[in-house]
Structures are given as C-alpha cells and as structure tokens.
Design an enzyme around this catalytic site. Structure first.
Site, PDB file in Angstrom:
ATOM      1  N   LYS A 113     -50.152  -7.511  23.187  1.00 14.54           N
ATOM      2  CA  LYS A 113     -49.830  -9.027  22.556  1.00 14.54           C
ATOM      3  C   LYS A 113     -48.509  -8.966  21.843  1.00 14.54           C
ATOM      4  O   LYS A 113     -47.510  -9.790  21.657  1.00 14.54           O
ATOM      5  CB  LYS A 113     -50.926 -10.123  22.099  1.00 14.54           C
ATOM      6  CG  LYS A 113     -51.798 -10.345  23.637  1.00 14.54           C
ATOM      7  CD  LYS A 113     -52.931 -10.932  22.954  1.00 14.54           C
ATOM      8  CE  LYS A 113     -53.700 -11.491  24.245  1.00 14.54           C
ATOM      9  NZ  LYS A 113     -55.067 -11.737  23.724  1.00 14.54           N
ATOM     10  N   LYS A 171     -52.515  -7.200  37.189  1.00 15.94           N
ATOM     11  CA  LYS A 171     -53.574  -7.921  37.457  1.00 15.94           C
ATOM     12  C   LYS A 171     -53.166  -9.107  37.810  1.00 15.94           C
ATOM     13  O   LYS A 171     -52.391  -9.608  36.910  1.00 15.94           O
ATOM     14  CB  LYS A 171     -54.818  -7.598  36.375  1.00 15.94           C
ATOM     15  CG  LYS A 171     -54.238  -7.739  35.102  1.00 15.94           C
ATOM     16  CD  LYS A 171     -55.389  -7.830  34.242  1.00 15.94           C
ATOM     17  CE  LYS A 171     -54.969  -8.161  32.792  1.00 15.94           C
ATOM     18  NZ  LYS A 171     -55.920  -8.870  31.819  1.00 15.94           N
ATOM     19  N   LYS A 180     -53.586 -15.701  33.959  1.00 19.54           N
ATOM     20  CA  LYS A 180     -53.412 -16.977  33.958  1.00 19.54           C
ATOM     21  C   LYS A 180     -51.806 -17.267  33.575  1.00 19.54           C
ATOM     22  O   LYS A 180     -51.387 -18.136  34.061  1.00 19.54           O
ATOM     23  CB  LYS A 180     -54.001 -17.696  32.570  1.00 19.54           C
ATOM     24  CG  LYS A 180     -55.506 -17.506  33.140  1.00 19.54           C
ATOM     25  CD  LYS A 180     -56.161 -18.707  32.157  1.00 19.54           C
ATOM     26  CE  LYS A 180     -57.552 -18.440  31.645  1.00 19.54           C
ATOM     27  NZ  LYS A 180     -57.727 -17.590  30.671  1.00 19.54           N
TER      28      LYS A 180
END
Ligand code: AMP
Length: 326
Positions: free
Chosen positions: A107, A189, A192
């Site tokens: 992140k 993967k 969202k």
C-alpha cells in the site's frame, strides 16, 4: 469472524476466498461477519461513496446466501468497543513487525502520499475485530495469511502478559487450503480496484462477463502430451473448476493432455458457466439494494448481536489488564 471492505464491487475472489465459506459456516458455527468500513478509511479517505458501498457489500453478501437471521451481519463502526480493544493491542504491537507486513509495503508503494498510522496498524485493528468475539476460525483468502499469523502473535502476547482471555485465531477454508482467485490476464489476483478488466465482478452484466472471459490470456496449446500448464492456462482451468461441472472440467483436462485443446471453445464454455453463476447473484443484489428499510433492519440486528458479544469480551479484557479500580 470475517470482514470485507466496502471499497467497490465484490468479485469472484471475494466470493470463493471468503463468502462461500461464510455461507457454509453459518450452518455450523456462531458467526460474525462485518462490513469493514473503518478499514476502508485507511485507503479511501473520501467517504462520498461509503454509504452506497456499505449497502452494496451487505446486499451482495445476502444475495450470495448469507442469512442475517443465522449469522450476525453488521458494520464495523457500529461496534465501538473494537476501537478500545485496538488501543490496548497497539501497546503489544511493535513498529518493526508492522513495517514488515507485505500488505503495508504494497500500500505504501501504491499510495506514497498517504502513509498514515491507520495503514501501519491495520493488522492490529483486524486482530481486534476478530478477537472481540473470541473467534477461532477466520474464513479469508490466501492474501490474509500473514495478517492471521500476526493476530496469533498479538493474542499470545496479550494472554502471556495479562492471562488467558483469547483463543488463537486461524484462517479457515472448508477445502483446507486458502484460495487465491487469479485475474484473467494471468498476472496477479482479482481485486476490487486493480486489474478491473481482468476481474469478474458479481455485478457484471452477461455481455461484460463474456467479453472478459474471451479476453483471458491463452496460447496455441501444448505440443507435447501431458505437459505442465503455464500459469495463465492453469488460471483458466482454476476458474473452470470453480464454476463448471465435473464432466466439463474432465473433458478439457483430457483435451489439454492429448494436445487437442481448443481454447476458444473452452473459454466459450467458461463464459456461459460464469454467466449462469453470476446472473442470479446480480439480480438478487439489485433487488435487495432497493430495500433500504430491510438493510437498516439487518444492520441494527447485526449490531445488536455483535455488541453483546463484544461487551462480554471487553469485561474480561478490562479485568485481565487491571483496569478495575472499584
Ligand atoms: P477485501 O476485498 O480485500 O476486503 O477482502 C475481502 C475478503 O476477500 C478477504 O477474505 C480476502 O482474503 C478475500 N479476497 C480478496 N481478493 C481475493 C482473491 N483474488 N482470491 C481469493 N480471496 C480474495
């Protein structure tokens, strides 16, 4: 106990990594499932879409078979005592170990402008979410494995310092192995926010599903019998295994092993099976989303159950720490 962040549309990774297990577990266990709205603030400070996203996650969970009468389905921010437990656990979590967390490092890389303390202590809040119900089994996808290991460390430190209050939480999947649903382009993967054209969402329309599946990466096929599958081909087979019937899977496995595979045909079949799987969930979600009174009842009922369980745990916690002065 488990949770999903309201940061966008749910996808097949959320379904097969998490929700499918939620639905099975509600028959056998005392379950708590939350919409992780506080966690979403670490990366999504703009809250204009929050209400819609919270309603969507609730609706999609219910459309997938989660029954709010059987499991507590609630919003993280409706259980205030979790924030108190988070504070105590923060004294047991060390800066060094938090900085080494893979999701934290990811992140930071993605958003170097917003490296806030909430992001750093995300695994601590997640531990508080889990152990506030003294939960033992946490149905999650493979990406959460390290967080669960950290949760066990925090629990063991707490129990060692203040006495045995919490059981060790473990990641859980009915098929014993944790799942990672790959993206359709063979890199990474389903997610969202990333790989959106290579992620199948539970809200995708039939034509969008077909288009995305047909674009999945393939090649000219194997030239030697029984050869190992490249990763991106393995991914397409993995998706087929999730939604197609056994004879269909066997047919394409055999075709691959005998060098007769036609990927166009395989993707057509996968697309149709995907449409058959996703369409009813999408339609049910849209129906539930419109019933705001029902969603409100679900949240209230879920919060009541979750708060009862949290209050019982917090009494033990305060006592164990020694915050009882009269
Ligand atoms: P998130 O969408 O990050 O809030 O994750 C909610 C749940 O879905 C967690 O249990 C994740 O482990 C799971 N999950 C998210 N993406 C995937 C994926 N691609 N494959 C398997 N599980 C996933």
């Amino acid at each position: 106990m488990s949770g999903i962040r309201p940061t966008g549309f749910l996808h097949l990774g959320n379904y097969f990594g998490a929700i499918r297990n939620y639905v099975r577990m509600q028959e056998e266990f005392d379950c708590y499932y939350m919409v992780a709205d506080l966690h979403s603030l670490t990366t999504h400070p703009d809250t204009r879409e929050l209400r819609t996203n919270v309603h969507r996650v609730l609706s999609e969970n219910i459309a997938c078979g989660l029954d709010p009468e059987k499991a507590a389905l609630y919003c993280q921010s409706h259980v205030r005592e979790t924030s108190e437990l988070y504070l105590y656990l923060n004294m047991l979590a060390y800066k060094g170990e938090l900085e080494k967390t893979v999701t934290f490092k990811d992140k930071v890389r993605q958003n170097p402008e917003n490296v806030n303390a909430g992001l750093l202590t995300y695994p601590v809040l997640q531990t508080a979410d889990i152990i506030i119900h003294r939960a033992q089994y946490v149905p999650v996808g493979k990406d959460q494995e390290q967080h669960l290991e950290m949760a066990r460390n925090f629990v063991n430190r707490f129990n060692h310092r203040y006495g045995n209050v919490f059981p060790e939480p473990h990641a859980f999947n009915f098929n014993s192995e944790l799942i990672k649903v790959p993206s359709l382009d063979g890199s990474g993967k389903m997610s969202k926010s990333e790989n959106q054209m290579s992620t199948l969402y539970l809200a995708d329309g039939d034509e969008v599903i077909r288009k995305k599946v047909m674009k999945a990466k393939t090649d000219n096929g194997p030239t030697e019998q029984n050869s190992p599958k490249p990763d991106y081909i393995e991914n397409v087979f993995s998706l087929l295994k999730l939604v197609s019937d056994k004879p269909v899977i066997d047919h394409f496995e055999m075709a691959y092993n005998t060098c007769n595979i036609r990927y166009g045909e395989m993707k057509n079949q996968l697309a149709e099976d995907m449409v058959r799987f996703i369409a009813p969930i999408r339609e049910k979600t849209n129906h539930i989303l419109h019933d705001e009174a029902y969603l409100r009842r679900v949240m209230e009922q879920g919060a009541e159950k979750a708060n009862q369980s949290a209050a019982a745990t917090m009494q033990l916690v305060r006592q164990a720490i020694g915050l009882n002065y009269y």
